[in-house]
Motif scaffolding. Structure first.
Motif, short mmCIF file in Angstrom:
data_model
loop_
_atom_site.label_atom_id
_atom_site.label_comp_id
_atom_site.label_asym_id
_atom_site.label_seq_id
_atom_site.Cartn_x
_atom_site.Cartn_y
_atom_site.Cartn_z
N ARG A 18 0.82 -1.33 -0.06
CA ARG A 18 0.00 -0.03 -0.03
C ARG A 18 0.92 1.14 -0.12
NH1 ARG A 18 -5.27 -0.65 1.65
NH2 ARG A 18 -5.54 1.35 0.79
N ALA A 19 2.04 1.18 0.59
CA ALA A 19 2.91 2.32 0.65
C ALA A 19 3.45 2.61 -0.55
CB ALA A 19 3.93 2.06 1.70
N LEU A 20 3.64 1.62 -1.53
CA LEU A 20 4.11 1.81 -2.85
C LEU A 20 3.01 2.21 -4.00
CD1 LEU A 20 6.29 -1.34 -3.15
CD2 LEU A 20 7.00 1.08 -2.81
N GLY A 21 1.73 2.39 -3.31
CA GLY A 21 0.71 3.00 -4.05
C GLY A 21 -0.37 1.79 -4.63
N LEU A 22 0.08 0.60 -4.39
CA LEU A 22 -0.90 -0.43 -4.86
C LEU A 22 -2.25 -0.32 -4.16
CD1 LEU A 22 1.93 -1.54 -5.81
CD2 LEU A 22 0.92 -3.59 -5.46
N ASP A 23 -3.42 -0.72 -4.89
CA ASP A 23 -4.44 -0.65 -4.06
C ASP A 23 -4.71 -1.97 -3.39
OD1 ASP A 23 -5.64 -2.81 -5.75
OD2 ASP A 23 -6.39 -1.18 -7.13
N ARG A 24 -5.80 -2.17 -2.43
CA ARG A 24 -5.78 -3.43 -1.55
C ARG A 24 -5.92 -4.69 -2.43
NH1 ARG A 24 -6.88 -4.34 3.77
NH2 ARG A 24 -7.78 -6.18 4.27
N LEU A 25 -6.63 -4.66 -3.28
CA LEU A 25 -7.11 -5.92 -4.14
C LEU A 25 -5.69 -6.48 -4.76
CD1 LEU A 25 -8.69 -8.19 -5.07
CD2 LEU A 25 -9.46 -6.64 -6.81
N ASP A 26 -4.91 -5.64 -5.36
CA ASP A 26 -3.79 -5.83 -6.17
C ASP A 26 -2.70 -6.32 -4.97
OD1 ASP A 26 -4.70 -4.71 -8.52
OD2 ASP A 26 -3.19 -3.57 -9.08
N ALA A 27 -2.68 -5.83 -3.97
CA ALA A 27 -1.63 -6.29 -2.97
C ALA A 27 -2.09 -7.64 -2.48
CB ALA A 27 -1.82 -5.21 -1.80
N GLN A 28 -3.28 -7.92 -2.33
CA GLN A 28 -3.63 -9.11 -1.85
C GLN A 28 -3.41 -10.33 -2.76
OE1 GLN A 28 -7.71 -8.48 -0.79
NE2 GLN A 28 -7.26 -8.09 1.42
N LEU A 29 -3.64 -10.02 -4.08
CA LEU A 29 -3.41 -10.87 -5.14
C LEU A 29 -2.13 -11.39 -5.26
CD1 LEU A 29 -6.05 -9.80 -7.83
CD2 LEU A 29 -6.44 -11.80 -6.11
N ALA A 69 4.96 -2.15 -10.18
CA ALA A 69 5.38 -0.77 -9.76
C ALA A 69 5.98 -0.16 -11.25
CB ALA A 69 6.53 -0.63 -8.74
N GLU A 70 6.44 -1.16 -12.12
CA GLU A 70 6.72 -0.65 -13.33
C GLU A 70 5.88 -0.77 -14.41
OE1 GLU A 70 9.85 0.21 -14.69
OE2 GLU A 70 10.48 0.30 -12.88
N GLY A 71 4.62 -0.77 -13.73
CA GLY A 71 3.25 -0.68 -14.75
C GLY A 71 2.96 -1.82 -15.32
N GLU A 72 3.26 -3.02 -14.88
CA GLU A 72 2.91 -4.51 -15.73
C GLU A 72 1.60 -4.65 -15.09
OE1 GLU A 72 4.19 -8.91 -16.37
OE2 GLU A 72 5.72 -7.59 -15.21
N PRO A 73 0.63 -5.00 -16.19
CA PRO A 73 -0.75 -5.18 -15.57
C PRO A 73 -0.89 -6.42 -14.86
CG PRO A 73 -0.64 -4.83 -18.04
CD PRO A 73 0.81 -4.93 -17.51
N LEU A 74 -1.74 -6.43 -13.65
CA LEU A 74 -2.02 -7.44 -12.82
C LEU A 74 -2.34 -8.74 -13.46
CD1 LEU A 74 -2.15 -8.14 -9.81
CD2 LEU A 74 -4.62 -7.70 -9.95
#
Length: 285
Positions: A18-29, A69-74
């Motif tokens: 989250r500190a890197l700017g990812l939303d909760r769902l992205d971080a969990q996945l 963080a480099e923008g690669e799609p989830l």
């Protein structure tokens, strides 16, 4: 005194993301992927938020965070994307299926009866530029009696689409081809989600991880749409329909092209955001 480093917990890892700017769902996945657990296990993360991460899992998570963080799609990182209730494998060979495209599938299903008279031949549907096979597979899953042909000019994309069909147990006739070149059969319905972004559109920069040939379509973004509309009539059965996905501001242009080609009942459909996302018409004559 030697400083003791406490092991990173699941909760700590999610906070880092989250500190890197990812939303909760992205971080969990991403964390589930690092832990080699199913993506459906988000509830497990909550129940084990104080569990310590093994060193290997921490390293995998750090690598996944760097890619995101480099923008690669989830979807490319996880290797999958849900579309119309189907879990599809995706990778950089194909465009990532978007929820907007479900508008096209819903419209197609309205035109295709749920059941046919036993004596009637199965309806034939042609999916142009199938990519991951998303549209073709969604239609076949909802209307098993259909005969669906799916074309793509990329052999690499077709390999992935075939793998998706095999895994889902759906029979699709996948063929190599460039739009309607070499198509001689007649279909009750032709659907396509072709490239529709102008070559100079600044939005392409944000899509740099996806295949350019599936996105960019000439100076005005209409190049492939023109090609499909110009050739579709000869490939449609009487009263057959052509349905096309297009850009957020292209409904007027695509409708004009359809009318100029002689299509009747030309109309557009809006996506969930209220944007005219698809346009189509019935075979001339």
């Amino acid at each position: 005194m030697t400083e003791v480093t406490l092991p990173l917990t699941i909760n700590d890892a999610l906070r880092q993301a989250r500190a890197l700017g990812l939303d909760r769902l992205d971080a969990q996945l991403l964390l589930l992927l690092a832990l080699e657990r199913p993506v459906q296990d988000r509830a497990w993360l909550l129940a084990h938020d104080q569990d310590a991460l093994a060193a290997q899992a921490q390293a995998r998570f750090a690598a996944l965070l760097a890619r995101r963080a480099e923008g690669e799609p989830l979807a490319y990182i996880t290797g999958q994307r849900e579309f119309f209730g189907l879990n599809l494998a995706v990778d950089p060979r194909v465009l990532i299926p978007r929820p907007d495209t479900e508008t096209l599938v819903n419209w197609a299903l309205e035109l295709l009866p749920a059941a046919l008279n036993g004596s009637a031949p199965p309806q034939r549907v042609l999916d142009l530029g199938t990519g991951s096979g998303a549209i073709a597979l969604a239609l076949k899953a909802q209307r098993p009696q259909l005969r669906v042909v799916a074309l793509d000019q990329s052999e690499a994309a077709l390999a992935l689409a075939r793998a998706n069909a095999d895994r889902l147990g759906l029979t699709i006739d996948f063929r190599h081809g460039n739009w309607l070149d070499g198509v001689h059969d007649r279909y009750q319905l032709i659907v396509a989600n072709p490239p529709y972004i102008a070559d100079t559109d600044p939005h392409l920069a944000a899509l740099r991880h996806e295949p350019l040939q599936a996105l960019s379509a000439g100076a005005d973004g209409l190049q492939d749409l023109r090609t499909i509309i110009a050739g579709a009539a000869r490939c449609l059965a009487p009263a057959g329909w052509l349905l096309l996905e297009h850009g957020y501001d292209q409904a007027g242009s695509v409708s004009t092209l359809l009318e100029a080609a002689g299509f009747s009942q030309v109309q557009s459909r809006e996506d969930l955001a209220g944007i005219a996302r698809c346009s189509g018409g019935q075979r001339p004559g």
